[in-house]
Write a protein that holds these residues in place. Structure first.
Motif, PDB file in Angstrom:
ATOM      1  N   LEU A  45       5.611 119.866  16.944  1.00 28.44           N
ATOM      2  CA  LEU A  45       6.015 120.512  15.694  1.00 28.44           C
ATOM      3  C   LEU A  45       4.822 120.935  14.851  1.00 28.44           C
ATOM      4  O   LEU A  45       4.870 121.962  14.167  1.00 28.44           O
ATOM      5  CB  LEU A  45       6.919 119.580  14.884  1.00 28.44           C
ATOM      6  CG  LEU A  45       8.366 119.436  15.366  1.00 28.44           C
ATOM      7  CD1 LEU A  45       9.073 118.338  14.588  1.00 28.44           C
ATOM      8  CD2 LEU A  45       9.113 120.756  15.229  1.00 28.44           C
ATOM      9  N   SER A  46       3.749 120.171  14.882  1.00 32.52           N
ATOM     10  CA  SER A  46       2.571 120.534  14.084  1.00 32.52           C
ATOM     11  C   SER A  46       1.988 121.859  14.575  1.00 32.52           C
ATOM     12  O   SER A  46       1.563 122.702  13.770  1.00 32.52           O
ATOM     13  CB  SER A  46       1.515 119.428  14.132  1.00 32.52           C
ATOM     14  OG  SER A  46       0.906 119.336  15.408  1.00 32.52           O
ATOM     15  N   PHE A  47       1.958 122.071  15.899  1.00 32.85           N
ATOM     16  CA  PHE A  47       1.479 123.343  16.440  1.00 32.85           C
ATOM     17  C   PHE A  47       2.428 124.491  16.066  1.00 32.85           C
ATOM     18  O   PHE A  47       1.983 125.602  15.762  1.00 32.85           O
ATOM     19  CB  PHE A  47       1.333 123.262  17.956  1.00 32.85           C
ATOM     20  CG  PHE A  47       0.256 122.316  18.422  1.00 32.85           C
ATOM     21  CD1 PHE A  47      -1.067 122.491  18.012  1.00 32.85           C
ATOM     22  CD2 PHE A  47       0.556 121.262  19.258  1.00 32.85           C
ATOM     23  CE1 PHE A  47      -2.065 121.626  18.447  1.00 32.85           C
ATOM     24  CE2 PHE A  47      -0.435 120.386  19.698  1.00 32.85           C
ATOM     25  CZ  PHE A  47      -1.752 120.563  19.278  1.00 32.85           C
ATOM     26  N   LEU A  48       3.720 124.202  16.085  1.00 31.27           N
ATOM     27  CA  LEU A  48       4.700 125.247  15.789  1.00 31.27           C
ATOM     28  C   LEU A  48       4.658 125.655  14.319  1.00 31.27           C
ATOM     29  O   LEU A  48       4.821 126.845  13.993  1.00 31.27           O
ATOM     30  CB  LEU A  48       6.103 124.770  16.177  1.00 31.27           C
ATOM     31  CG  LEU A  48       6.295 124.459  17.669  1.00 31.27           C
ATOM     32  CD1 LEU A  48       7.702 123.959  17.940  1.00 31.27           C
ATOM     33  CD2 LEU A  48       5.978 125.681  18.528  1.00 31.27           C
ATOM     34  N   VAL A  49       4.448 124.698  13.425  1.00 31.33           N
ATOM     35  CA  VAL A  49       4.315 125.030  11.999  1.00 31.33           C
ATOM     36  C   VAL A  49       3.083 125.900  11.776  1.00 31.33           C
ATOM     37  O   VAL A  49       3.114 126.886  11.023  1.00 31.33           O
ATOM     38  CB  VAL A  49       4.257 123.750  11.139  1.00 31.33           C
ATOM     39  CG1 VAL A  49       3.793 124.070   9.719  1.00 31.33           C
ATOM     40  CG2 VAL A  49       5.627 123.073  11.105  1.00 31.33           C
ATOM     41  N   LYS A  50       1.989 125.556  12.424  1.00 25.85           N
ATOM     42  CA  LYS A  50       0.766 126.364  12.304  1.00 25.85           C
ATOM     43  C   LYS A  50       1.013 127.788  12.806  1.00 25.85           C
ATOM     44  O   LYS A  50       0.559 128.773  12.203  1.00 25.85           O
ATOM     45  CB  LYS A  50      -0.383 125.713  13.078  1.00 25.85           C
ATOM     46  CG  LYS A  50      -0.905 124.406  12.469  1.00 25.85           C
ATOM     47  CD  LYS A  50      -2.020 123.820  13.328  1.00 25.85           C
ATOM     48  CE  LYS A  50      -2.678 122.611  12.669  1.00 25.85           C
ATOM     49  NZ  LYS A  50      -1.799 121.425  12.634  1.00 25.85           N
ATOM     50  N   ALA A  51       1.730 127.909  13.930  1.00 26.12           N
ATOM     51  CA  ALA A  51       2.052 129.234  14.465  1.00 26.12           C
ATOM     52  C   ALA A  51       2.922 130.025  13.486  1.00 26.12           C
ATOM     53  O   ALA A  51       2.706 131.225  13.268  1.00 26.12           O
ATOM     54  CB  ALA A  51       2.766 129.089  15.815  1.00 26.12           C
ATOM     55  N   ALA A  52       3.901 129.338  12.886  1.00 22.78           N
ATOM     56  CA  ALA A  52       4.801 130.006  11.936  1.00 22.78           C
ATOM     57  C   ALA A  52       4.035 130.581  10.750  1.00 22.78           C
ATOM     58  O   ALA A  52       4.343 131.676  10.256  1.00 22.78           O
ATOM     59  CB  ALA A  52       5.868 129.024  11.453  1.00 22.78           C
ATOM     60  N   ARG A  53       3.018 129.877  10.316  1.00 22.63           N
ATOM     61  CA  ARG A  53       2.281 130.344   9.136  1.00 22.63           C
ATOM     62  C   ARG A  53       1.366 131.520   9.449  1.00 22.63           C
ATOM     63  O   ARG A  53       1.062 132.318   8.556  1.00 22.63           O
ATOM     64  CB  ARG A  53       1.542 129.171   8.506  1.00 22.63           C
ATOM     65  CG  ARG A  53       2.533 128.145   7.978  1.00 22.63           C
ATOM     66  CD  ARG A  53       1.995 127.152   7.009  1.00 22.63           C
ATOM     67  NE  ARG A  53       3.091 126.311   6.519  1.00 22.63           N
ATOM     68  CZ  ARG A  53       2.953 125.372   5.605  1.00 22.63           C
ATOM     69  NH1 ARG A  53       1.772 125.123   5.075  1.00 22.63           N
ATOM     70  NH2 ARG A  53       3.994 124.662   5.210  1.00 22.63           N
ATOM     71  N   ILE A  54       0.963 131.651  10.701  1.00 28.70           N
ATOM     72  CA  ILE A  54       0.230 132.865  11.072  1.00 28.70           C
ATOM     73  C   ILE A  54       1.206 134.044  11.157  1.00 28.70           C
ATOM     74  O   ILE A  54       0.862 135.172  10.772  1.00 28.70           O
ATOM     75  CB  ILE A  54      -0.527 132.674  12.401  1.00 28.70           C
ATOM     76  CG1 ILE A  54      -1.494 131.494  12.301  1.00 28.70           C
ATOM     77  CG2 ILE A  54      -1.310 133.952  12.747  1.00 28.70           C
ATOM     78  CD1 ILE A  54      -2.202 131.152  13.614  1.00 28.70           C
ATOM     79  N   ILE A  55       2.421 133.792  11.640  1.00 29.12           N
ATOM     80  CA  ILE A  55       3.459 134.830  11.618  1.00 29.12           C
ATOM     81  C   ILE A  55       3.664 135.306  10.182  1.00 29.12           C
ATOM     82  O   ILE A  55       3.812 136.505   9.916  1.00 29.12           O
ATOM     83  CB  ILE A  55       4.787 134.295  12.200  1.00 29.12           C
ATOM     84  CG1 ILE A  55       4.683 134.141  13.721  1.00 29.12           C
ATOM     85  CG2 ILE A  55       5.955 135.206  11.835  1.00 29.12           C
ATOM     86  CD1 ILE A  55       4.688 135.438  14.492  1.00 29.12           C
ATOM     87  N   GLU A  56       3.674 134.375   9.249  1.00 29.13           N
ATOM     88  CA  GLU A  56       3.837 134.759   7.845  1.00 29.13           C
ATOM     89  C   GLU A  56       2.692 135.655   7.379  1.00 29.13           C
ATOM     90  O   GLU A  56       2.914 136.637   6.658  1.00 29.13           O
ATOM     91  CB  GLU A  56       3.919 133.527   6.956  1.00 29.13           C
ATOM     92  CG  GLU A  56       3.993 133.862   5.466  1.00 29.13           C
ATOM     93  CD  GLU A  56       4.680 132.792   4.659  1.00 29.13           C
ATOM     94  OE1 GLU A  56       5.848 132.481   4.967  1.00 29.13           O
ATOM     95  OE2 GLU A  56       4.048 132.282   3.727  1.00 29.13           O
ATOM     96  N   LYS A  57       1.487 135.331   7.786  1.00 20.51           N
ATOM     97  CA  LYS A  57       0.332 136.157   7.421  1.00 20.51           C
ATOM     98  C   LYS A  57       0.504 137.584   7.944  1.00 20.51           C
ATOM     99  O   LYS A  57       0.231 138.559   7.230  1.00 20.51           O
ATOM    100  CB  LYS A  57      -0.949 135.536   7.986  1.00 20.51           C
ATOM    101  CG  LYS A  57      -2.205 136.358   7.741  1.00 20.51           C
ATOM    102  CD  LYS A  57      -3.384 135.805   8.526  1.00 20.51           C
ATOM    103  CE  LYS A  57      -4.582 136.750   8.462  1.00 20.51           C
ATOM    104  NZ  LYS A  57      -5.677 136.319   9.360  1.00 20.51           N
TER     105      LYS A  57
END
Length: 578
Positions: A45-57
């Motif tokens: 989940l920690s990797f997935l949250v990090k990925a989600a925030r790059i999607i937001e960028k």
């Protein structure tokens, strides 16, 4: 570019006050749902949250050319102890960008020296509609068909090149960020406990490394098949907010050239990401409806004239999960007047549906929950002010969930292709269709034993109460426009009435019949695939009358809410893990 804050300190203090900016809380660090997970899934989940925030960028850049620079300006001003900056950041993070419409349909602009433009981040800001059409016509007449296809698909960012335009696939445009996301997904797939989920993550990672829509289709197909996984990770790609691409249908010469050259026009996708934990009990409830989908498909109006995703003589390619949310990022997390309760993806324009892929419904538990006493008091105050007393016994906020289930399944029913010609009205009509499917199928679902008669009555009354708005929306707000259209249509059919002093009455027995009548008209419009037919249907029903205005004024007095935000403490914790 120099920036400045647009809203006064007084306005910022008001709009960030808890009465005006409601909070939806995602899972907490100490939540039972997170604690009971396998340790490897927690790490994933920690990797997935990090990925989600790059999607937001990435999505911030699709939303506006200026979002990232303005975000940095806010952060720099916070370092200088600028109070305006602190409060502006709250709104920027909530609405995911400089611009948003609030729930009273006011355009909120956080930066005084930037003007809203429908080109958003997808097109050059100096590209006006007339020039856009003229360039496309010239390119088609000079045989540059493939180049125009790249400009008018859902994956491209459009830039000027000499006197023409070029479309750059977003994977190429944001290559370095997508490469980082792919790396994070591979890391998550190496430790997550579910093999199917890991296969999906690897397919999605591949799709972020190469600009190839077929790779996305393979990932979408796998994602849509996931049912029994502990974790949820979704890349959302929806095109409801693109106001510019579909203007091509307004130019008759260009429209004919596009048709003659078989150039499909698809609005631009905004990107979002959802991270969560699948809730088994909630999912089991949602899955009860799956066995009834073939019967619902058989009950669709004019079904002999089109193919639909759900069929009575084939496998049901639709999975459904109820999810406890950790992170909603980018488009799916943007609180702009509202935030979505659920999603049915992939949409009809996605390639995966042409290679045998199905759909997946994901329901958002934390968005739909009403937990505070204050919220309960506000609900009762709303009923006391706009609903005739005899109907109070039918209102039940928990009935919004079964209605939403019907709505999301409604997206899988009706024509599954051939609606792009409806242009800017396509999304409005699709949302209208989904609502009318949900209402019109209630009698069938009672007969099949899914709901009781009492539950049906509660769903109907709860729907009509919640369908009332605080203001007339803008035509760009598909979900809210459809609410006005439905109110107008059901008032015209005398299925609902609103008294002069603003109290709602409902003919419960007539509701499903009227819904089916409206649904039949919607299907006819979709089958026409004609811009003018769609325009007439929407404008004939998008009428804000005096009765709606009376109720809206009451709602404004009852509720101060202008917008909302999400509180994602567990996501923040996971993001900061090494």
């Amino acid at each position: 570019m120099n920036f400045d804050f647009n809203l006064s300190l007084e306005e910022l203090e008001k709009r960030t006050n808890k009465d005006y900016l409601v909070t939806k809380k995602m899972l907490e660090v100490d939540s039972v749902e997170f604690k009971q997970l396998n340790d490897n899934d927690k790490k994933a989940l920690s990797f997935l949250v990090k990925a989600a925030r790059i999607i937001e960028k990435i999505n911030l850049q699709l939303d506006s050319h200026y979002n990232l620079d303005f975000k940095k300006f806010i952060d720099d001003e916070i370092e200088k102890n600028n109070k305006k900056a602190v409060l502006t950041k709250i709104l920027f993070d909530a609405q995911k960008g400089i611009f948003a419409l609030d729930c009273e349909s006011n355009l909120i602009n956080l930066c005084s020296n930037i003007k809203y433009r429908p080109q958003r981040g997808f097109y050059p800001l100096d590209l006006e509609k007339e020039e856009f059409h003229r360039i496309l016509i010239d390119m088609i007449e000079h045989g540059k068909i493939d180049e125009v296809r790249k400009i008018l698909n859902q994956r491209s960012v459009v830039e000027r090149k000499d006197n023409e335009l070029i479309g750059i696939d977003y994977v190429d445009k944001f290559h370095e960020d997508f490469k980082k996301i792919a790396d994070l997904l591979i890391k998550a797939s190496s430790i997550s406990t579910n093999s199917d989920f890991n296969d999906y993550l690897r397919l999605q990672a591949q799709a972020f490394l190469v600009a190839d829509s077929m790779l996305d289709a393979y990932a979408d197909k796998k994602w849509a098949s996931l049912q029994d996984t502990p974790l949820e990770f979704t890349i959302t790609r929806e095109n409801y907010s693109d106001e510019f691409s579909e203007t091509v249908f307004e130019n008759e010469k260009l429209k004919k050239l596009l048709e003659d050259n078989k150039i499909e026009v698809i609005s631009k996708d905004y990107l979002g990401a959802r991270v969560g934990i699948v809730n088994k009990e909630g999912t089991d409830y949602i899955l009860k409806v799956k066995e009834y989908l073939p019967q619902m498909a058989e009950k669709m109006p004019l079904k002999e004239r089109y193919s639909q995703t759900i069929s009575s003589d084939s496998d049901i390619k639709q999975t459904m999960v109820d999810v406890d949310l950790i992170e909603v990022a980018g488009d799916v997390g943007a609180f702009r007047a509202g935030i979505t309760l659920a999603e049915n993806l992939p949409n009809n324009d996605k390639l995966s549906l042409t290679i045998g892929g199905g759909r997946r419904n994901v329901y958002h538990r934390q968005i739909r929950f009403i937990t505070s006493d204050d919220a309960r008091i506000k609900i009762q105050e709303r009923l006391d002010n706009i609903l005739i007393k005899d109907f109070h016994k039918y209102y039940d906020d928990k009935m919004d969930h079964p209605f939403t289930i019907g709505h999301e399944n409604g997206h899988s029913l009706g024509p599954k292709e051939g609606c792009e010609g409806l242009g800017k009205y396509k999304s409005i009509i699709e949302e209208n269709k989904a609502d009318m499917v949900s209402l019109s199928m209630l009698d069938l679902l009672v007969d099949l034993g899914l709901y009781t008669k009492e539950e049906k009555e509660k769903i109907i009354v709860t729907f009509f109460v919640d369908n009332q708005l605080k203001s007339k929306p803008e035509l760009t707000q598909a979900h809210r426009v459809r609410s006005v259209m439905q109110n107008y249509y059901f008032l015209k059919e005398k299925t609902i009435t609103i008294t002069q002093d603003g109290f709602l009455s409902i003919d419960i027995e007539k509701a499903t019949e009227t819904a089916r009548k409206m649904l039949t008209k919607i299907i006819e419009v979709q089958l026409s695939n004609d811009f003018k037919t769609a325009q007439k249907y929407v404008l004939d029903n998008f009428i804000w009358n005096d009765e709606m205005e009376v109720i809206s004024q009451k709602l404004k007095r009852i509720s101060k809410r202008l917008n909302g935000k999400t509180d994602q403490k567990l996501a923040d914790y996971l993001f900061n893990l090494n």
